[in-house]
Motif scaffolding. Structure first.
Motif, PDB file in Angstrom:
ATOM      1  N   GLY A  91     -25.816  89.020 108.046  1.00  0.00           N
ATOM      2  CA  GLY A  91     -25.162  90.206 107.512  1.00  0.00           C
ATOM      3  C   GLY A  91     -24.896  90.109 106.028  1.00  0.00           C
ATOM      4  N   VAL A  92     -24.160  91.089 105.525  1.00  0.00           N
ATOM      5  CA  VAL A  92     -23.789  91.127 104.122  1.00  0.00           C
ATOM      6  C   VAL A  92     -22.337  90.696 103.974  1.00  0.00           C
ATOM      7  CG1 VAL A  92     -25.427  92.953 103.580  1.00  0.00           C
ATOM      8  CG2 VAL A  92     -23.112  93.566 104.271  1.00  0.00           C
ATOM      9  N   GLN A  93     -21.939  90.437 102.750  1.00  0.00           N
ATOM     10  CA  GLN A  93     -20.580  89.986 102.484  1.00  0.00           C
ATOM     11  C   GLN A  93     -19.568  91.046 102.906  1.00  0.00           C
ATOM     12  OE1 GLN A  93     -18.923  89.526  98.385  1.00  0.00           O
ATOM     13  NE2 GLN A  93     -19.156  87.337  98.776  1.00  0.00           N
ATOM     14  N   GLN A  94     -18.461  90.591 103.492  1.00  0.00           N
ATOM     15  CA  GLN A  94     -17.402  91.469 103.966  1.00  0.00           C
ATOM     16  C   GLN A  94     -16.070  90.993 103.422  1.00  0.00           C
ATOM     17  OE1 GLN A  94     -17.611  91.012 108.188  1.00  0.00           O
ATOM     18  NE2 GLN A  94     -19.409  92.327 108.423  1.00  0.00           N
ATOM     19  N   ILE A  95     -15.114  91.900 103.404  1.00  0.00           N
ATOM     20  CA  ILE A  95     -13.739  91.528 103.057  1.00  0.00           C
ATOM     21  C   ILE A  95     -12.821  92.152 104.097  1.00  0.00           C
ATOM     22  CG2 ILE A  95     -13.489  93.500 101.489  1.00  0.00           C
ATOM     23  CD1 ILE A  95     -11.656  91.742  99.768  1.00  0.00           C
ATOM     24  N   GLY A  96     -11.876  91.393 104.589  1.00  0.00           N
ATOM     25  CA  GLY A  96     -10.987  91.928 105.608  1.00  0.00           C
ATOM     26  C   GLY A  96      -9.828  90.994 105.871  1.00  0.00           C
ATOM     27  N   TYR A  97      -8.966  91.412 106.779  1.00  0.00           N
ATOM     28  CA  TYR A  97      -7.788  90.636 107.135  1.00  0.00           C
ATOM     29  C   TYR A  97      -7.977  89.978 108.497  1.00  0.00           C
ATOM     30  CZ  TYR A  97      -5.375  93.095 103.355  1.00  0.00           C
ATOM     31  OH  TYR A  97      -5.001  93.595 102.131  1.00  0.00           O
ATOM     32  N   VAL A  98      -7.396  88.796 108.671  1.00  0.00           N
ATOM     33  CA  VAL A  98      -7.365  88.134 109.968  1.00  0.00           C
ATOM     34  C   VAL A  98      -5.970  87.580 110.195  1.00  0.00           C
ATOM     35  CG1 VAL A  98      -9.811  87.522 109.950  1.00  0.00           C
ATOM     36  CG2 VAL A  98      -8.137  85.902 109.043  1.00  0.00           C
ATOM     37  N   GLN A  99      -5.597  87.488 111.470  1.00  0.00           N
ATOM     38  CA  GLN A  99      -4.348  86.844 111.835  1.00  0.00           C
ATOM     39  C   GLN A  99      -4.580  85.340 111.999  1.00  0.00           C
ATOM     40  OE1 GLN A  99      -1.774  89.123 111.272  1.00  0.00           O
ATOM     41  NE2 GLN A  99      -0.941  88.806 113.316  1.00  0.00           N
ATOM     42  N   VAL A 100      -3.504  84.576 111.934  1.00  0.00           N
ATOM     43  CA  VAL A 100      -3.639  83.135 112.115  1.00  0.00           C
ATOM     44  C   VAL A 100      -4.163  82.785 113.503  1.00  0.00           C
ATOM     45  CG1 VAL A 100      -1.892  82.495 110.421  1.00  0.00           C
ATOM     46  CG2 VAL A 100      -1.199  82.961 112.777  1.00  0.00           C
ATOM     47  N   ASP A 101      -4.003  83.675 114.478  1.00  0.00           N
ATOM     48  CA  ASP A 101      -4.474  83.391 115.826  1.00  0.00           C
ATOM     49  C   ASP A 101      -5.929  83.800 116.027  1.00  0.00           C
ATOM     50  OD1 ASP A 101      -4.269  86.159 115.924  1.00  0.00           O
ATOM     51  OD2 ASP A 101      -2.539  86.185 117.265  1.00  0.00           O
ATOM     52  N   GLY A 102      -6.573  84.334 114.988  1.00  0.00           N
ATOM     53  CA  GLY A 102      -7.973  84.726 115.098  1.00  0.00           C
ATOM     54  C   GLY A 102      -8.191  86.170 115.475  1.00  0.00           C
ATOM     55  N   SER A 103      -7.127  86.936 115.669  1.00  0.00           N
ATOM     56  CA  SER A 103      -7.273  88.362 115.979  1.00  0.00           C
ATOM     57  C   SER A 103      -7.323  89.165 114.693  1.00  0.00           C
ATOM     58  CB  SER A 103      -6.111  88.835 116.860  1.00  0.00           C
ATOM     59  OG  SER A 103      -4.877  88.739 116.164  1.00  0.00           O
ATOM     60  N   THR A 104      -7.679  90.437 114.820  1.00  0.00           N
ATOM     61  CA  THR A 104      -7.756  91.333 113.665  1.00  0.00           C
ATOM     62  C   THR A 104      -6.487  92.177 113.600  1.00  0.00           C
ATOM     63  OG1 THR A 104     -10.155  91.450 113.865  1.00  0.00           O
ATOM     64  CG2 THR A 104      -9.091  93.147 112.551  1.00  0.00           C
ATOM     65  N   PRO A 105      -5.721  92.101 112.519  1.00  0.00           N
ATOM     66  CA  PRO A 105      -4.462  92.837 112.439  1.00  0.00           C
ATOM     67  C   PRO A 105      -4.695  94.330 112.251  1.00  0.00           C
ATOM     68  CG  PRO A 105      -4.902  91.780 110.342  1.00  0.00           C
ATOM     69  CD  PRO A 105      -5.989  91.325 111.289  1.00  0.00           C
TER      70      PRO A 105
END
Length: 613
Positions: A545-559
């Motif tokens: 894929g291409v470069q992405q930017i996003g948030y992740v939780q410390v538990d590996g889920s998506t906030p």
């Protein structure tokens, strides 16, 4: 929802759907970022609307075995508090022994069904089916989320009642199973708060008597009285991942008072929490800690509570307002840094007022701002009194005070790596004033800690580490650390727990344990930074894929957070636990920032942007 279901035999009237008035729309975890071209925004893809309420329907008269199975699976995704309707699809014995609270298994496309036609006939008295799917995650009995992978296959058996001739399930897996989109609609992440056992912020970052508050994220059912759910979860204690390094103000055995079914704030936004007799003898300071834990926790769930009152046996124990809670414990998200820092074109440490629209940086006071030692990267202590700098060749670590006339002295650490990429990483400060850094030398890769940012570096043990550390960021709470680890050309983001042996004051024993992936879908993590008490912002790409930017939780889920606008060529990114401050990045030889609700804006030329930490 129903779109997750696979297999045949689905019946349409299984459940009724209505829409609630309020809710939060889930967004996709990452925005796609092309590798080339100008800066531009990319639309994020909305997930299924979590405002949808689903009410389960009981089994129809003379329903076939396949309809019973599908009806049961649909009932698991409803807002039925105790899964009473789902139990109607089970035999009496199975309903008594089934424990839905034991776990939730999340599958990519929802559970499919495979019938054992050789052993099952609907005109017989028993019927067998296998639930199938691809695992995405699990939520355990403590409501703790963890990414998962691999195939899911679990048997289900049905029998026909000899008197009523109705089919019911008599053998089934424990827990709940559902598809990813159903999970995103049905559950929400909430931070519970406890206190770090061994971490007291350095004076200047917080009051020395204050413990550091640690966020412990859990998932609760979104439309099944989440406030009461999370209060019960908080009182019951931390999850096993954080248990060894945090403590709770609630005495062991504390619970909500008998007969307390639901909690709600009054018309003055005060929540009264009745506790059992185990809390009756607590002193005022400990009671304040308990109330602060509740307030911090509820603030991550709803703005409708700004005061908590604790009672036991009908008597008031204490009351704590939102303002006073901040004097009880120190939280990274409540600290607003004074400046944003970066390295300018002359390789000096410079700064701009945090959150401002300024574009003209000023050199920091002291030797690091004078340019006599060219810098590659920097880190500034959380009290903004000291800074660490990596020399331009990534070989040497320097620490200096941010005061006029301060000298730099000899490097505290020198790497023997042959190339820049095999030498020192950017450093990171924790709230206690300790400095963390990794040496990427293939001949002697190490994670190191410098107590109070000085003295002889202490090797940090990382049992089970498989790969070489490429980047280090310590959480504000001091008990969690984020590491980018490289193995076989793949760079992954791992989160670990920091354990310290407090008996060795001068040369502590420090260990990072229970490393877990926070970005299982990313093959190449380019940059990361803490962006909240339990959240990080990550730059990376999936395989192919291409470069992405996003948030992740410390538990590996998506906030549940808006995806940052796309940005090309990101090499470094900076955020702060105070989520009101803009993201800052180094991209295309420029420092750029992202004010809330806007597009990326050019600040100036420079590299290595950081907030304190």
């Amino acid at each position: 929802m129903g779109a997750d279901r696979e297999g045949s035999g689905r019946r349409t009237p299984t459940r009724a759907v209505t829409y609630a008035v309020c809710g939060v729309v889930l967004l996709a975890g990452c925005a796609s970022m092309p590798d080339r071209g100008d800066l531009r925004g990319v639309e994020s893809t909305p997930r299924q609307d979590p405002q949808v309420r689903v009410f389960a329907m009981p089994p129809a008269e003379d329903a076939s075995p396949s309809e019973i199975v599908q009806g049961f699976l649909e009932a698991l995704t409803s807002n039925d508090p105790h899964y009473e309707t789902a139990r109607k699809y089970l035999t009496g014995d199975a309903a008594k022994t089934w424990r839905p609270e034991r776990s939730t298994t999340v599958l990519a496309g929802g559970p499919g069904t495979e019938s054992d036609h050789s052993a099952s006939r609907e005109d017989a008295n028993d019927y067998s089916v296998t639930l199938t799917g691809t695992r995405v995650a699990t939520v355990d009995a403590q409501q703790s989320y963890a990414p998962a992978s691999g195939r899911y296959r679990e048997p289900v058996h049905l029998s026909r009642d000899p008197k009523t001739r109705q089919w019911r399930i008599d053998v089934l897996p424990q827990g709940v199973i559902m598809g990813k989109s159903d999970f995103q609609r049905t559950y929400m992440s909430v931070n519970k708060y406890y206190f770090a056992s061994d971490t007291v912020p350095k004076t200047g970052a917080g009051t020395s008597a204050q413990p550091a508050a640690v966020a412990d994220p859990v998932y609760v059912r979104r439309l099944v009285d989440p406030l009461t759910q999370v209060v019960r979860s908080l009182i019951s204690g931390p999850t096993s991942l954080l248990g060894p390094v945090v403590r709770s103000g609630f005495p062991t055995g504390t619970a909500l008072a008998d007969g307390t079914d639901s909690l709600a704030p009054d018309d003055r936004d005060k929540l009264t929490v009745p506790l059992n007799a185990r809390a009756r003898g607590v002193g005022s300071d400990r009671c304040d800690e308990m109330a602060a834990q509740l307030l911090f926790t509820l603030q991550s769930l709803t703005p409708a509570v700004d005061e908590v009152e604790l009672t036991s046996g009908g008597k008031r124990l204490c009351s704590l307002s939102e303002e006073r809670a901040e004097t009880v414990a120190w939280r990274g998200s409540a600290q607003r840094p004074d400046y944003l820092y970066f390295v300018d074109a002359e390789h000096r440490l410079v700064r701009i007022a945090a959150g401002s629209n300024g574009t003209r940086p000023e050199p920091v006071p002291g030797a690091l701002g004078e340019g006599t030692t060219a810098l590659r990267s920097v880190a500034v202590s959380r009290d903004e009194h000291s800074a660490a700098g990596i020399g331009f060749d990534s070989k040497s670590l320097y620490v200096g005070s941010l005061v006029p006339g301060g000298s730099l002295g000899e490097p505290l650490l020198v790497s023997a790596g042959k190339t820049e990429a095999e030498r020192l990483t950017s450093p990171s400060w924790d709230a206690q004033g300790d400095l963390w850094i990794a040496d990427r030398n293939p001949a002697d890769p190490r994670l190191l800690l410098l107590k109070d940012g000085a003295g002889v570096p202490v090797p940090v043990r990382i049992p089970g580490l498989d790969g070489r550390v490429q980047s280090v960021r310590v959480a504000a709470d001091g008990v969690r650390i984020a590491l980018v680890v490289e193995k076989d050309g793949k760079r992954s983001l791992l989160i670990g727990r920091v354990e310290r042996d407090g008996r060795a004051e001068e040369r502590p024993t420090v260990t990072v344990v229970e490393l877990r992936s926070a970005t299982p879908e990313l093959e190449e993590v380019t940059a990361m930074s803490w962006a909240g008490d339990s959240r990080l912002v990550v730059v990376g790409r999936e395989s192919g894929g291409v470069q992405q930017i996003g948030y992740v939780q410390v538990d590996g889920s998506t906030p549940e957070a808006s995806v940052p606008a796309a940005l090309t060529g990101v090499k470094e990114i900076a955020a702060t636990e105070d989520e009101r401050l803009p993201l800052v990045a180094y991209s295309e030889d420029l420092i750029v920032r992202l004010p809330s609700g806007m597009q990326w804006q050019k600040v100036t030329e420079g590299t290595a942007p950081v907030y304190p930490g």
